[in-house]
Design a protein around this motif. Structure first.
Motif, PDB file in Angstrom:
ATOM      1  N   ALA A 317     -26.358 -12.462 -12.608  1.00  0.00           N
ATOM      2  CA  ALA A 317     -25.062 -11.822 -12.868  1.00  0.00           C
ATOM      3  C   ALA A 317     -25.195 -10.325 -13.108  1.00  0.00           C
ATOM      4  O   ALA A 317     -26.188  -9.865 -13.667  1.00  0.00           O
ATOM      5  CB  ALA A 317     -24.403 -12.465 -14.084  1.00  0.00           C
ATOM      6  N   THR A 318     -24.196  -9.580 -12.666  1.00  0.00           N
ATOM      7  CA  THR A 318     -24.117  -8.147 -12.990  1.00  0.00           C
ATOM      8  C   THR A 318     -22.663  -7.793 -13.300  1.00  0.00           C
ATOM      9  O   THR A 318     -21.739  -8.499 -12.886  1.00  0.00           O
ATOM     10  CB  THR A 318     -24.571  -7.259 -11.804  1.00  0.00           C
ATOM     11  N   ILE A 319     -22.505  -6.682 -14.010  1.00  0.00           N
ATOM     12  CA  ILE A 319     -21.154  -6.208 -14.319  1.00  0.00           C
ATOM     13  C   ILE A 319     -20.772  -5.200 -13.242  1.00  0.00           C
ATOM     14  O   ILE A 319     -21.530  -4.274 -12.962  1.00  0.00           O
ATOM     15  CB  ILE A 319     -21.099  -5.547 -15.714  1.00  0.00           C
ATOM     16  N   ARG A 320     -19.637  -5.399 -12.621  1.00  0.00           N
ATOM     17  CA  ARG A 320     -19.216  -4.518 -11.531  1.00  0.00           C
ATOM     18  C   ARG A 320     -18.893  -3.140 -12.067  1.00  0.00           C
ATOM     19  O   ARG A 320     -18.141  -2.978 -13.028  1.00  0.00           O
ATOM     20  CB  ARG A 320     -17.998  -5.149 -10.835  1.00  0.00           C
ATOM     21  N   ARG A 321     -19.500  -2.129 -11.409  1.00  0.00           N
ATOM     22  CA  ARG A 321     -19.218  -0.744 -11.776  1.00  0.00           C
ATOM     23  C   ARG A 321     -17.794  -0.416 -11.326  1.00  0.00           C
ATOM     24  O   ARG A 321     -17.387  -0.796 -10.218  1.00  0.00           O
ATOM     25  CB  ARG A 321     -20.219   0.144 -11.020  1.00  0.00           C
ATOM     26  N   GLU A 322     -17.070   0.266 -12.151  1.00  0.00           N
ATOM     27  CA  GLU A 322     -15.685   0.580 -11.788  1.00  0.00           C
ATOM     28  C   GLU A 322     -15.645   1.873 -10.980  1.00  0.00           C
ATOM     29  O   GLU A 322     -16.192   2.888 -11.393  1.00  0.00           O
ATOM     30  CB  GLU A 322     -14.833   0.728 -13.051  1.00  0.00           C
ATOM     31  N   LEU A 323     -15.026   1.821  -9.799  1.00  0.00           N
ATOM     32  CA  LEU A 323     -14.883   3.022  -8.973  1.00  0.00           C
ATOM     33  C   LEU A 323     -13.410   3.409  -8.910  1.00  0.00           C
ATOM     34  O   LEU A 323     -12.535   2.556  -8.946  1.00  0.00           O
ATOM     35  CB  LEU A 323     -15.403   2.764  -7.549  1.00  0.00           C
ATOM     36  N   GLY A 324     -13.160   4.698  -8.795  1.00  0.00           N
ATOM     37  CA  GLY A 324     -11.787   5.167  -8.598  1.00  0.00           C
ATOM     38  C   GLY A 324     -10.865   4.887  -9.766  1.00  0.00           C
ATOM     39  O   GLY A 324      -9.673   4.628  -9.575  1.00  0.00           O
ATOM     40  N   ALA A 325     -11.412   4.967 -10.982  1.00  0.00           N
ATOM     41  CA  ALA A 325     -10.606   4.625 -12.162  1.00  0.00           C
ATOM     42  C   ALA A 325      -9.384   5.537 -12.302  1.00  0.00           C
ATOM     43  O   ALA A 325      -8.335   5.118 -12.794  1.00  0.00           O
ATOM     44  CB  ALA A 325     -11.463   4.718 -13.422  1.00  0.00           C
ATOM     45  N   ASP A 326      -9.508   6.778 -11.832  1.00  0.00           N
ATOM     46  CA  ASP A 326      -8.408   7.731 -11.996  1.00  0.00           C
ATOM     47  C   ASP A 326      -7.327   7.596 -10.925  1.00  0.00           C
ATOM     48  O   ASP A 326      -6.303   8.254 -10.975  1.00  0.00           O
ATOM     49  CB  ASP A 326      -8.963   9.171 -12.010  1.00  0.00           C
ATOM     50  N   ILE A 327      -7.538   6.745  -9.907  1.00  0.00           N
ATOM     51  CA  ILE A 327      -6.526   6.620  -8.844  1.00  0.00           C
ATOM     52  C   ILE A 327      -6.022   5.177  -8.735  1.00  0.00           C
ATOM     53  O   ILE A 327      -5.577   4.744  -7.686  1.00  0.00           O
ATOM     54  CB  ILE A 327      -7.066   7.106  -7.472  1.00  0.00           C
ATOM     55  N   SER A 328      -6.111   4.451  -9.820  1.00  0.00           N
ATOM     56  CA  SER A 328      -5.784   3.016  -9.853  1.00  0.00           C
ATOM     57  C   SER A 328      -6.204   2.349  -8.555  1.00  0.00           C
ATOM     58  O   SER A 328      -5.394   1.834  -7.784  1.00  0.00           O
ATOM     59  CB  SER A 328      -4.300   2.759 -10.164  1.00  0.00           C
ATOM     60  N   ALA A 329      -7.541   2.376  -8.336  1.00  0.00           N
ATOM     61  CA  ALA A 329      -8.061   1.946  -7.034  1.00  0.00           C
ATOM     62  C   ALA A 329      -7.948   0.450  -6.797  1.00  0.00           C
ATOM     63  O   ALA A 329      -8.046   0.010  -5.669  1.00  0.00           O
ATOM     64  CB  ALA A 329      -9.512   2.388  -6.874  1.00  0.00           C
ATOM     65  N   SER A 330      -7.758  -0.347  -7.834  1.00  0.00           N
ATOM     66  CA  SER A 330      -7.662  -1.776  -7.546  1.00  0.00           C
ATOM     67  C   SER A 330      -6.363  -2.053  -6.805  1.00  0.00           C
ATOM     68  O   SER A 330      -5.306  -1.504  -7.111  1.00  0.00           O
ATOM     69  CB  SER A 330      -7.761  -2.605  -8.825  1.00  0.00           C
ATOM     70  N   CYS A 331      -6.487  -2.918  -5.806  1.00  0.00           N
ATOM     71  CA  CYS A 331      -5.400  -3.056  -4.836  1.00  0.00           C
ATOM     72  C   CYS A 331      -4.143  -3.690  -5.407  1.00  0.00           C
ATOM     73  O   CYS A 331      -4.198  -4.502  -6.306  1.00  0.00           O
ATOM     74  CB  CYS A 331      -5.891  -3.835  -3.636  1.00  0.00           C
ATOM     75  N   GLY A 332      -3.041  -3.328  -4.829  1.00  0.00           N
ATOM     76  CA  GLY A 332      -1.761  -3.897  -5.221  1.00  0.00           C
ATOM     77  C   GLY A 332      -0.975  -2.952  -6.106  1.00  0.00           C
ATOM     78  O   GLY A 332       0.247  -2.987  -6.148  1.00  0.00           O
ATOM     79  N   GLN A 333      -1.691  -2.074  -6.799  1.00  0.00           N
ATOM     80  CA  GLN A 333      -1.023  -1.247  -7.805  1.00  0.00           C
ATOM     81  C   GLN A 333      -0.211  -0.110  -7.185  1.00  0.00           C
ATOM     82  O   GLN A 333       0.899   0.180  -7.606  1.00  0.00           O
ATOM     83  CB  GLN A 333      -2.061  -0.657  -8.759  1.00  0.00           C
ATOM     84  N   LEU A 334      -0.801   0.531  -6.165  1.00  0.00           N
ATOM     85  CA  LEU A 334      -0.131   1.684  -5.574  1.00  0.00           C
ATOM     86  C   LEU A 334       1.093   1.259  -4.758  1.00  0.00           C
ATOM     87  O   LEU A 334       2.154   1.868  -4.833  1.00  0.00           O
ATOM     88  CB  LEU A 334      -1.122   2.459  -4.688  1.00  0.00           C
ATOM     89  N   ARG A 335       0.917   0.188  -3.992  1.00  0.00           N
ATOM     90  CA  ARG A 335       2.038  -0.326  -3.208  1.00  0.00           C
ATOM     91  C   ARG A 335       3.185  -0.710  -4.138  1.00  0.00           C
ATOM     92  O   ARG A 335       4.351  -0.381  -3.886  1.00  0.00           O
ATOM     93  CB  ARG A 335       1.605  -1.541  -2.381  1.00  0.00           C
ATOM     94  N   LYS A 336       2.834  -1.370  -5.221  1.00  0.00           N
ATOM     95  CA  LYS A 336       3.846  -1.845  -6.164  1.00  0.00           C
ATOM     96  C   LYS A 336       4.639  -0.665  -6.728  1.00  0.00           C
ATOM     97  O   LYS A 336       5.857  -0.688  -6.816  1.00  0.00           O
ATOM     98  CB  LYS A 336       3.157  -2.623  -7.288  1.00  0.00           C
TER      99      LYS A 336
END
Ligand code: SAH
Length: 350
Positions: A317-336
């Protein structure tokens, strides 16, 4: 009108030969389509006559870049693409030491209804065509002028809920006349539509399969992910075993850590026991905040303790490094946000 980019290479050859054209034209046209031309007139090594014949019976899909956000922290780029019918989808390009990876969408919205996910809030609008899925790779690469070498189908939508178009897309993007991206450089993430995991396994493509597990038992998973009520964990694990046996590829598992829901040390023990026999790698993701939802992530110390517990139980197991924290890079957020998508009940019953 034929959607030219949704044709697989062989289909394009057939299409052209049905028009009375030589087969070798297919390689030329396929190459132009995948370079991101917006009109037939840009295909300069094709005769004017053929260009105008094509223009009468076929079209080239070409989305507009509605928004582009670049992270000042790590250079992650997020695109909001607007398609011909006005709908928007998101894609994210991430920079790793081995090159650029793009995370792409497979549907406009999603009907899976996972409790913690922003993409499903307005339900499913429609599935993307194979060409529209490819367009995200084509137009992001064109905009960045840099080769994209890896693809993850982990954006908006459930890829195995759009099975035929996603499969076509895989063939198209792998074709040597176009982007030529190796199957080993492609990852498909699913919430677990079991029958389609079997179908995909039988295609024998060496792509990496990722399972969005997020829970170590049916009690928790039924609460977080409605799909589990249809295909419970035991059935899902059996399908995963079939996939790895058939393709020889290692599996990976996504596990979003949600405070007080699925992040106790007992949950870690259950998870390790579940996943270890499959030899799967577990990616731990501290859950991203979604405005409409009350799920929260635990502290760094709690997340580390969960990860250490998995490792001490022999899981990988590893902890996923967070990328693009300042641009709400996780999907669904910008479209919404841009499209002002609001709550609408999602459903998965057919
Ligand atoms: N439908 C596919 C792919 C899209 S979601 C799937 O379910 O796998 C991509 C990943 O992000 C999935 O693992 C999903 O469960 C996870 N995810 C969605 N919302 C999240 C959130 N708020 N925080 C962390 N991970 C999230």
């Amino acid at each position: 009108m034929t959607d030219l980019k949704s044709l697989e290479f062989k289909e394009l050859e057939q299409y052209l030969s049905d028009m009375g054209e030589k087969k070798f034209r297919a390689a030329q046209i396929f190459k132009w389509l995948h370079m991101g031309v917006r009109s037939f007139d840009e295909m300069t090594d094709i005769s004017k006559e053929l260009r105008s014949k094509l223009g009468e019976r076929a079209y080239i899909s070409a989305p507009d870049i509605e928004k582009k956000l670049v992270s000042e922290i790590d250079g992650t780029v997020k695109y909001l693409f607007r398609m011909a019918d006005g709908n928007c989808i998101e894609s994210v390009v991430m920079r790793y030491h081995h090159g650029l990876t793009i995370c792409i969408s497979s549907q406009v919205g999603c009907r899976m209804g996972c409790g913690f996910c922003a993409s499903t809030i307005g339900g499913l609008y429609r599935s993307l065509t194979a060409g529209e899925i490819a367009d995200q790779v084509i137009f992001a690469q064109k905009d960045m002028s840099e080769r994209i070498s890896n693809i993850v189908l982990m954006g908006i939508g459930e890829p195995l809920d759009n099975y035929d178009n996603v499969l076509k897309f895989l063939h198209i993007i792998n074709n040597e006349n176009g982007k030529n991206i190796g199957y080993r450089h492609i990852t498909l993430s699913t919430c677990g539509i079991v029958p389609n995991i079997y179908r995909l396994a039988d295609e024998c493509l060496p792509i990496t399969l990722t399972i969005s597990l997020h829970a170590p038992n049916d009690g928790i998973r039924n609460r977080l992910m409605p799909i589990n009520r249809k295909y419970p964990i035991a059935e899902l694990m059996e399908a995963c075993r079939y996939y790895t046996d058939k393709t020889g590829r290692r599996l990976s598992v996504e596990y979003s850590l949600i405070k007080g829901e699925n992040d106790s040390l007992k949950n870690a023990d259950e998870l390790a026991a579940l996943v270890k026999p499959l030899g799967a790698h577990i990616n731990l993701i501290p859950v991203n905040k979604v405005e409409e939802r009350e799920y929260r992530k635990g502290s760094k110390a709690e997340i580390n303790a969960f990860c250490q517990r998995l490792i001490s139980r022999g899981a990988n197991a590893t902890i996923r490094r967070e990328l693009g924290a300042d641009i709400s890079a996780s999907c669904g957020q910008l479209r919404k946000k841009t499209e002002n998508i609001t709550e609408r009940s999602a459903f998965i019953e057919d």
